[in-house]
Structure formats: structure tokens, C-alpha cells
Design an enzyme around this catalytic site. Sequence first.
Site, PDB file in Angstrom:
ATOM      1  N   ARG A  44      47.857 -42.195 -39.975  1.00 42.26           N
ATOM      2  CA  ARG A  44      47.096 -43.562 -39.550  1.00 42.26           C
ATOM      3  C   ARG A  44      45.647 -43.197 -39.361  1.00 42.26           C
ATOM      4  O   ARG A  44      45.319 -42.132 -39.118  1.00 42.26           O
ATOM      5  CB  ARG A  44      47.810 -44.490 -38.610  1.00 42.26           C
ATOM      6  CG  ARG A  44      47.914 -43.658 -37.323  1.00 42.26           C
ATOM      7  CD  ARG A  44      47.963 -44.502 -36.189  1.00 42.26           C
ATOM      8  NE  ARG A  44      46.788 -45.081 -35.810  1.00 42.26           N
ATOM      9  CZ  ARG A  44      45.728 -44.395 -35.411  1.00 42.26           C
ATOM     10  NH1 ARG A  44      45.809 -43.120 -35.070  1.00 42.26           N
ATOM     11  NH2 ARG A  44      44.528 -44.982 -35.133  1.00 42.26           N
ATOM     12  N   GLY A  45      44.787 -44.662 -39.259  1.00 39.78           N
ATOM     13  CA  GLY A  45      43.391 -44.230 -38.991  1.00 39.78           C
ATOM     14  C   GLY A  45      42.728 -44.130 -40.123  1.00 39.78           C
ATOM     15  O   GLY A  45      43.185 -43.256 -41.152  1.00 39.78           O
ATOM     16  N   GLN A 194      48.424 -48.029 -30.091  1.00 38.76           N
ATOM     17  CA  GLN A 194      47.761 -46.780 -30.415  1.00 38.76           C
ATOM     18  C   GLN A 194      46.666 -46.251 -29.190  1.00 38.76           C
ATOM     19  O   GLN A 194      46.476 -45.132 -29.256  1.00 38.76           O
ATOM     20  CB  GLN A 194      46.903 -47.093 -31.786  1.00 38.76           C
ATOM     21  CG  GLN A 194      47.470 -47.350 -33.062  1.00 38.76           C
ATOM     22  CD  GLN A 194      47.998 -48.473 -33.498  1.00 38.76           C
ATOM     23  OE1 GLN A 194      48.017 -49.401 -32.397  1.00 38.76           O
ATOM     24  NE2 GLN A 194      48.103 -48.957 -34.614  1.00 38.76           N
ATOM     25  N   ASP A 235      37.575 -49.951 -40.141  1.00 40.54           N
ATOM     26  CA  ASP A 235      38.422 -49.651 -41.491  1.00 40.54           C
ATOM     27  C   ASP A 235      37.665 -50.306 -42.221  1.00 40.54           C
ATOM     28  O   ASP A 235      37.868 -49.595 -43.478  1.00 40.54           O
ATOM     29  CB  ASP A 235      39.940 -50.396 -41.096  1.00 40.54           C
ATOM     30  CG  ASP A 235      40.667 -49.754 -40.253  1.00 40.54           C
ATOM     31  OD1 ASP A 235      40.442 -50.019 -38.823  1.00 40.54           O
ATOM     32  OD2 ASP A 235      41.563 -48.867 -40.447  1.00 40.54           O
TER      33      ASP A 235
HETATM   34  O1  MRU Z   1      46.595 -49.396 -38.142  1.00 38.00           O
HETATM   35  P1  MRU Z   1      46.062 -48.207 -37.546  1.00 38.00           P
HETATM   36  O2  MRU Z   1      46.297 -47.385 -36.272  1.00 38.00           O
HETATM   37  O3  MRU Z   1      45.721 -47.195 -38.932  1.00 38.00           O
HETATM   38  O4  MRU Z   1      44.519 -48.783 -37.411  1.00 38.00           O
HETATM   39  C1  MRU Z   1      43.517 -47.742 -36.993  1.00 38.00           C
HETATM   40  C2  MRU Z   1      42.371 -48.400 -36.521  1.00 38.00           C
HETATM   41  O5  MRU Z   1      42.313 -49.687 -36.477  1.00 38.00           O
HETATM   42  C3  MRU Z   1      41.065 -47.756 -36.154  1.00 38.00           C
HETATM   43  O6  MRU Z   1      40.391 -48.151 -35.213  1.00 38.00           O
HETATM   44  C4  MRU Z   1      40.575 -47.499 -37.187  1.00 38.00           C
HETATM   45  O7  MRU Z   1      41.072 -46.601 -38.408  1.00 38.00           O
HETATM   46  C5  MRU Z   1      39.019 -46.943 -37.184  1.00 38.00           C
HETATM   47  S1  MRU Z   1      38.861 -45.324 -36.540  1.00 38.00           S
HETATM   48  C6  MRU Z   1      39.484 -44.020 -37.484  1.00 38.00           C
END
Ligand code: MRU
Length: 345
Positions: A44-45, A194, A235
Site C-alpha cells: 500500500r501507499g 496505518q 495520493d
Molecule cells: O490506503 P493506503 O494505506 O494505501 O493509504 C495511504 C495513504 O493515504 C498515504 O498517506 C499516501 O499514500 C501518501 S504517502 C505515500
Amino acid sequence: MKQIEWNNNILYLLDQRKLPAETAILECKNHHDVCMAIKTLAVRGAPLIGVAAAMGLVLSSIANEFETAEELRNYVESAEKELRSTRPTAVNLMWALDRMLTAIDKPGYLTAESLRKLILEEAMAIWEEDCELCRLMGINGAAVIPDNANIITHCNTGSLAASGDGTALSVIRQAHRDGKKIHVFVDETRPLLQGARLTAWELSKDGIPYTLITDNMAAHVMKEKKIDLAITGADRIAANGDSANKIGTYGLAVIAKAHNVPFYIAAPYSTIDLGIKSGKEIVIEQRDPDEVRFFGSRQTAPENCNVYNPAFDVTPAELIRAIITDRGIIEQPFATNLKQTLCGV
Ligand code: MRU
């Protein structure tokens, strides 16, 4: 084990669903495995899912003994559609896949073997570039962090969210490396935690002082004047600077404004989507209601109760002090400055 590794035609992912209690490795042997890993948040991320998807295409290119370049291209293009549909909000996924498609369409790769080699090279270039973008964000962003700063952050923006040091967490890491005495308040980040599971884990490993709080404590902590700045990742950033990030980020930006705390976003250029004018055009992923009905594996709400579970929200540009990127710190007005930074006009 790093967050992502490639060895002997297998993509190894640190299974983030199990952290911090368990360090488990997920083996992806084909692009379907990668799709599942992205959908279920094993990986993820925003930047890291882009890299994983590019590697998913590499796996699709070695799935069969393709006899012609055309046969291989057709198969990879169908895999690309599957990977693209895994998650809708983080634009880094689409950005990486678009870049892979552009490479695959290059003229002159007439055999399956030459095309396969090109696909691997492009995916590796995306991966390596992502590491470098993290490094540059850290160096550029550390300038906004004063010595003795108390910082608040949301979600996970570290090595588990990108191939290098991360986005917002790269900035925090660089400030720490520079010798600044910093302390980080980490929002736990409901519903999937997270912040608690991943950011706290990363900060512990780095020896960066932090305190975990639940999301609903942030306003109180700001009122007590314990916060000097807020910093999160993103994102997808629209052309006007509206920024989508993990649900709860918008609320954090609103209370930061109310308490006169500067709110920063850190993101690589691959997160900026000049193709959309504002945050209104960002598709927000809706996730399984059970993520809210359960706290981990424990049911905490009536079975089948009505749930609304958007995974992201959009912070309006006017609440953001500056956007820290690999190309420098972008200030208001974002509509002009984002375009100028990305396109030079
Ligand atoms: O749902 P996720 O865990 O993939 O969400 C991730 C985030 O919202 C992060 O803050 C985002 O990807 C930006 S930092 C890499």
C-alpha cells in the site's frame, strides 16, 4: 527483508496487513498475485503501489513462452487493465502503468525477448527513480522543520509506502538525520491503523521520538500548543493543489488551520495530476464496511450495521501551507506554481 524485493522472477512483498505483530513475506508469482496484494493492502501507499504494479507487468511478461512480441504485448496490456482497476484514488498507480504502456509502445522491439527486456528495464527505472524522489523530498522538506519541532502526521508515509524513505516520513527522517531534536505525534489512523501499526513501527526502528494518539485527540493536542507543524503525504494532487490523502487528513488540516499550525503535504511529482482541475474530480475509494465494524478481528459494532467507509478525503488547497516535492517546495498559488514546476510554464 525490505518492503519490496525482486529475485529469481518472483516479487517479494512485506505483508503490511500483518505488521507490526508479524513479519511475513508475500510471494507474487504472477500479476494476479500483485493485484490481490494491492487490493487487500498487503502492499500500500501511493508510490509503492505504482512500483508494485509496474513489477506486476514484468511478471505478466514472463507468464508464458510468448512466440511473438505482439502476443506478449497483448497479454501485458490485459494485465495492465487488471492492475489499473485495483485501487482508484492514488494516481501513482496510473502514472506508473501509463509510463509502462508508453515504453511497451516504443517502436523497434520486434521480438518477445527484446520487449520483455524493455519491460523489466522500465519497471526497474520507475522503482529506482521512486527511491531517488524520496531522498530529494527529504532533503527539500527538512528545511521547513525547525529544531525542537513537535510534528503531527497521519497514516503511513514511510518506507512501507514508497520504495525509498517515503514522502512525509522522508522529510521527518532527514530532519532527524540533520541532528534536529524532533518529536512526532502519530495519528493512529482509523479504520486500518496505518499510523499505529506502520508509522509507529518505522519511527521505533529509526529511534525517532514519537507519541501515538487516536485521531480524535489531534485537536486537543493542538489546543495544548504541543504542535509546531503538520505534515502528511498525498495520493493525488489536483492542478489547483487540492490533495487527496488518507481519510482524516482533511479534518487534521481544518484543525491545524483553527490553531494556526502550518499544514504541509509531501509528495513526489508522480502524485501530481495536472489532468484534473480540482479535488472534485478525484475518485474516492470506498472500502469494505467490515473495516469499520471490526477493530482488527474484534467486532465492535452491530452485525450488518450501516457503514460509510471512504478510504480517502480531499484537503482543499487553501488549507495547505506548501507542497514539498522532489523538485522543491511549491507554495501558493498552487494553480500556477504546480504547472510551472512540472511543465516549466
Ligand atoms: O490506503 P493506503 O494505506 O494505501 O493509504 C495511504 C495513504 O493515504 C498515504 O498517506 C499516501 O499514500 C501518501 S504517502 C505515500
